[in-house]
Design a protein around this motif. Structure first.
Motif, PDB file in Angstrom:
ATOM      1  N   THR A  40       0.839  -1.191   0.000  1.00  0.00           N
ATOM      2  CA  THR A  40       0.000   0.000   0.000  1.00  0.00           C
ATOM      3  C   THR A  40       0.877   1.245   0.000  1.00  0.00           C
ATOM      4  O   THR A  40       2.090   1.169   0.212  1.00  0.00           O
ATOM      5  CB  THR A  40      -0.949   0.012   1.208  1.00  0.00           C
ATOM      6  OG1 THR A  40      -1.900   1.078   1.059  1.00  0.00           O
ATOM      7  CG2 THR A  40      -0.179   0.196   2.520  1.00  0.00           C
ATOM      8  N   ASP A  58       2.182   5.241   1.063  1.00  0.00           N
ATOM      9  CA  ASP A  58       2.484   5.914   2.319  1.00  0.00           C
ATOM     10  C   ASP A  58       1.694   7.213   2.467  1.00  0.00           C
ATOM     11  O   ASP A  58       0.753   7.488   1.716  1.00  0.00           O
ATOM     12  CB  ASP A  58       3.995   6.135   2.456  1.00  0.00           C
ATOM     13  CG  ASP A  58       4.553   7.157   1.461  1.00  0.00           C
ATOM     14  OD1 ASP A  58       3.765   7.829   0.751  1.00  0.00           O
ATOM     15  OD2 ASP A  58       5.793   7.297   1.383  1.00  0.00           O
ATOM     16  N   HIS A  59       2.108   8.008   3.437  1.00  0.00           N
ATOM     17  CA  HIS A  59       1.389   9.220   3.817  1.00  0.00           C
ATOM     18  C   HIS A  59       1.440  10.321   2.765  1.00  0.00           C
ATOM     19  O   HIS A  59       0.701  11.302   2.875  1.00  0.00           O
ATOM     20  CB  HIS A  59       1.959   9.766   5.124  1.00  0.00           C
ATOM     21  CG  HIS A  59       3.423  10.067   5.051  1.00  0.00           C
ATOM     22  ND1 HIS A  59       4.383   9.071   4.983  1.00  0.00           N
ATOM     23  CD2 HIS A  59       4.121  11.237   5.016  1.00  0.00           C
ATOM     24  CE1 HIS A  59       5.581   9.603   4.917  1.00  0.00           C
ATOM     25  NE2 HIS A  59       5.459  10.916   4.928  1.00  0.00           N
ATOM     26  N   ALA A  84      -2.705   9.946  -1.713  1.00  0.00           N
ATOM     27  CA  ALA A  84      -4.094  10.091  -1.275  1.00  0.00           C
ATOM     28  C   ALA A  84      -4.922   8.825  -1.467  1.00  0.00           C
ATOM     29  O   ALA A  84      -6.128   8.883  -1.684  1.00  0.00           O
ATOM     30  CB  ALA A  84      -4.746  11.248  -2.031  1.00  0.00           C
ATOM     31  N   SER A 123      -7.430   4.231   1.521  1.00  0.00           N
ATOM     32  CA  SER A 123      -7.248   2.869   2.017  1.00  0.00           C
ATOM     33  C   SER A 123      -8.310   2.442   3.025  1.00  0.00           C
ATOM     34  O   SER A 123      -8.512   1.241   3.232  1.00  0.00           O
ATOM     35  CB  SER A 123      -5.855   2.717   2.634  1.00  0.00           C
ATOM     36  OG  SER A 123      -4.855   2.826   1.643  1.00  0.00           O
ATOM     37  N   LYS A 124      -8.960   3.386   3.680  1.00  0.00           N
ATOM     38  CA  LYS A 124     -10.038   3.011   4.602  1.00  0.00           C
ATOM     39  C   LYS A 124     -11.164   2.300   3.852  1.00  0.00           C
ATOM     40  O   LYS A 124     -11.906   1.510   4.436  1.00  0.00           O
ATOM     41  CB  LYS A 124     -10.582   4.243   5.323  1.00  0.00           C
ATOM     42  CG  LYS A 124      -9.645   4.793   6.383  1.00  0.00           C
ATOM     43  CD  LYS A 124     -10.252   6.002   7.071  1.00  0.00           C
ATOM     44  CE  LYS A 124      -9.290   6.577   8.106  1.00  0.00           C
ATOM     45  NZ  LYS A 124      -9.850   7.794   8.757  1.00  0.00           N
ATOM     46  N   MET A 177       6.023   5.744   7.832  1.00  0.00           N
ATOM     47  CA  MET A 177       4.836   6.358   8.423  1.00  0.00           C
ATOM     48  C   MET A 177       4.859   6.217   9.940  1.00  0.00           C
ATOM     49  O   MET A 177       5.275   5.193  10.481  1.00  0.00           O
ATOM     50  CB  MET A 177       3.563   5.699   7.881  1.00  0.00           C
ATOM     51  CG  MET A 177       3.270   5.987   6.436  1.00  0.00           C
ATOM     52  SD  MET A 177       1.719   5.221   5.857  1.00  0.00           S
ATOM     53  CE  MET A 177       0.507   6.339   6.603  1.00  0.00           C
ATOM     54  N   GLU A 180       0.001   8.595  11.655  1.00  0.00           N
ATOM     55  CA  GLU A 180      -0.280   8.674  10.221  1.00  0.00           C
ATOM     56  C   GLU A 180      -0.944   7.396   9.723  1.00  0.00           C
ATOM     57  O   GLU A 180      -1.846   7.442   8.878  1.00  0.00           O
ATOM     58  CB  GLU A 180       1.013   8.932   9.450  1.00  0.00           C
ATOM     59  CG  GLU A 180       1.529  10.357   9.610  1.00  0.00           C
ATOM     60  CD  GLU A 180       2.930  10.551   9.065  1.00  0.00           C
ATOM     61  OE1 GLU A 180       3.281  11.703   8.740  1.00  0.00           O
ATOM     62  OE2 GLU A 180       3.692   9.564   8.978  1.00  0.00           O
ATOM     63  N   ASP A 210      -4.554   7.546  10.803  1.00  0.00           N
ATOM     64  CA  ASP A 210      -5.292   8.492   9.973  1.00  0.00           C
ATOM     65  C   ASP A 210      -5.576   7.913   8.586  1.00  0.00           C
ATOM     66  O   ASP A 210      -6.661   8.101   8.044  1.00  0.00           O
ATOM     67  CB  ASP A 210      -4.484   9.790   9.837  1.00  0.00           C
ATOM     68  CG  ASP A 210      -5.225  10.852   9.041  1.00  0.00           C
ATOM     69  OD1 ASP A 210      -6.343  11.224   9.433  1.00  0.00           O
ATOM     70  OD2 ASP A 210      -4.677  11.304   8.013  1.00  0.00           O
ATOM     71  N   ARG A 211      -4.616   7.187   8.019  1.00  0.00           N
ATOM     72  CA  ARG A 211      -4.768   6.637   6.676  1.00  0.00           C
ATOM     73  C   ARG A 211      -5.642   5.383   6.657  1.00  0.00           C
ATOM     74  O   ARG A 211      -6.543   5.248   5.833  1.00  0.00           O
ATOM     75  CB  ARG A 211      -3.388   6.320   6.087  1.00  0.00           C
ATOM     76  CG  ARG A 211      -3.368   5.405   4.854  1.00  0.00           C
ATOM     77  CD  ARG A 211      -4.124   5.987   3.653  1.00  0.00           C
ATOM     78  NE  ARG A 211      -3.573   7.219   3.221  1.00  0.00           N
ATOM     79  CZ  ARG A 211      -2.504   7.341   2.444  1.00  0.00           C
ATOM     80  NH1 ARG A 211      -1.869   6.275   2.034  1.00  0.00           N
ATOM     81  NH2 ARG A 211      -2.085   8.523   2.079  1.00  0.00           N
ATOM     82  N   PRO A 256      -2.377  15.247   0.331  1.00  0.00           N
ATOM     83  CA  PRO A 256      -1.077  15.096   0.993  1.00  0.00           C
ATOM     84  C   PRO A 256       0.128  15.503   0.144  1.00  0.00           C
ATOM     85  O   PRO A 256       1.237  15.537   0.648  1.00  0.00           O
ATOM     86  CB  PRO A 256      -1.029  13.597   1.276  1.00  0.00           C
ATOM     87  CG  PRO A 256      -1.749  12.990   0.105  1.00  0.00           C
ATOM     88  CD  PRO A 256      -2.874  13.957  -0.222  1.00  0.00           C
TER      89      PRO A 256
END
Length: 426
Positions: free
Chosen positions: A71, A73-74, A77, A80-81, A112, A116, A119-120, A289
């Motif tokens: 996946t 990183d921060h 955008a 991923s949720k 990350m 973070e 949040d992601r 981001p």
């Protein structure tokens, strides 16, 4: 009369007013206002059920005990949720007992933080699943898989190489030297070694005429990336397209190359725009981001360059709340004039490539030909030390640009410079 334009900035927005007599045009993707019948989850689920060029992921997962999901990183955008739970469910539908590792493809970025990740991905997933940050700088973590078209060794994280099944999620957007993001980039540079990435991002590769936004065929950087993905046996991808609100508007699943190209073709049809040439061009890096640091900002700048008349002034709007984004980048940007920097970089052999020099290269090329006013949270002294002009606000930047180009100068505005592919006129 004045025209009001909204510019994304960090996690907020800036409203800019431009006199209508000065406004040459506003560049946004042609389908930016398109509405979609399906909700985001349904779009992704439909794509998972109808993969391109492969069996369904649940079928691929049968009998595979060691599964890796790569996946972003921060700095990306990826929603991923939404996407990651659906991927996990699809894998476990085929193999409920599979051991799944979620590898965060940091490339050469920092790892990350826990906050973070929360949040992601959401606190529930972070507490239940096994998340691991890739580290490009630890030589013990890599396995050599062969030689890439560039001549570089293909060194990929052993977590990937030792997996029974490798899956990746990401999103497709224009990319200023790889053509498009997504697909094969999850593997390379996402999970590759520093030395491997450096050669792929060498001055020679960056300077290639096909190493530009929207081009895959004949792009040497893309060729390396796709070859690496095949060597690493990336078996299945889930890539999405996003609108200006970072919402999923389309999804593509299946074969690393075929599904990715299908998404790129669709994005090109949606995001491709004709240039509007002007004396002043205003662009952004699309807000959070991607505007967290200056290192990412050649992406938004590349769209502005396609619209800039000779000697134009470019206004680059990016919060840069995380600073410059890399120690090498920060150091190199202050080590000489743009021409000195470019000459030094172009004379650097591929095997001697310094991490992050590719963004210095693109900024140096632009600063040689254009005055660039940077609107950010960076200190004025630092901005000027890197060769940019400083402005505390977009309004102030525009007034500076008018002072340079004249009060009647025409202005092109690109509210999200990352979301459009400005086509080169033949």
């Amino acid at each position: 009369m004045v025209s009001k334009v909204i510019l994304p900035y960090a996690k907020s927005q800036i409203e800019l007013e431009v006199d209508s007599v000065n406004l040459a045009g506003i560049l946004v993707p042609p389908e930016i206002h398109k509405t979609y019948a399906c909700d985001q989850e349904s779009l992704v689920q439909k794509a998972l059920e109808n993969p391109i060029g492969t069996k369904r992921l649940c079928s691929l997962a049968q009998g595979k005990q060691n599964v890796v999901i790569i996946t972003s990183d921060h700095t990306r955008a990826v929603p991923s949720k939404i996407t990651l739970p659906l991927l996990l469910a699809e894998i476990r539908k085929g193999n409920p007992t599979a051991k799944i590792t979620v590898l965060i493809a940091t490339g050469l970025h920092r790892g990350m933080t826990k906050d973070e990740m929360t949040d992601r991905f959401g606190s529930d997933l972070v507490s239940k699943e096994n998340f691991v940050n890739h580290n490009a700088y630890d030589k013990s973590l890599f396995k050599e898989l062969g030689t890439l078209p560039s001549g570089s060794k293909c060194e990929i994280n052993k977590i990937v190489c030792n997996a029974d099944l490798v899956v990746a999620e990401g999103f497709i957007e224009p990319h200023f030297f790889a053509g498009f993001s997504g697909g094969r980039k999850s593997i390379f540079p996402g999970t590759a070694s520093q030395a491997c990435v450096n050669i792929n991002h060498s001055a020679k590769a960056i300077a290639h005429p096909n190493s530009i936004t929207g081009v895959l065929d004949g792009n040497p950087i893309h060729n390396d990336m796709l070859t690496a993905a095949k060597m690493a046996k990336l078996a299945f991808i889930l890539n999405v397209l996003l609108n200006e609100k970072k919402e999923i508007v389309d999804a593509y699943c299946g074969d690393t190359d075929l599904a990715h190209r299908a998404g790129c073709t669709q994005l090109l049809s949606q995001a491709g725009v004709e240039p509007i040439k002007a004396d002043i061009v205003i662009t952004t890096n699309g807000g959070y981001p991607l505007d967290q640091n200056l290192y990412q900002c050649p992406k938004g700048l590349s769209s502005a360059l396609m619209c800039a008349k000779k000697g134009a002034v470019i206004i680059l709007v990016a919060a840069c709340e995380d600073g410059l984004g890399g120690e090498n980048f920060e150091k190199m940007m202050q080590e000489g004039s743009p021409q000195e920097l470019l000459d030094r970089i172009l004379n650097t052999p591929p095997e001697k490539t310094i991490s992050e020099q590719w963004c210095v290269q693109r900024f140096a090329e632009a600063l040689i030909h254009y005055r660039i006013i940077l609107v950010s949270s960076l200190k004025e002294s630092l901005v000027k030390a890197m060769g940019f002009l400083y402005a505390p606000t977009v309004e102030n930047a525009l007034q500076q640009a008018y002072a340079i180009k004249g009060q009647t100068a025409q202005v092109t505005i690109i509210p999200d410079g990352v979301s459009v592919i400005v086509k080169e006129k033949k």
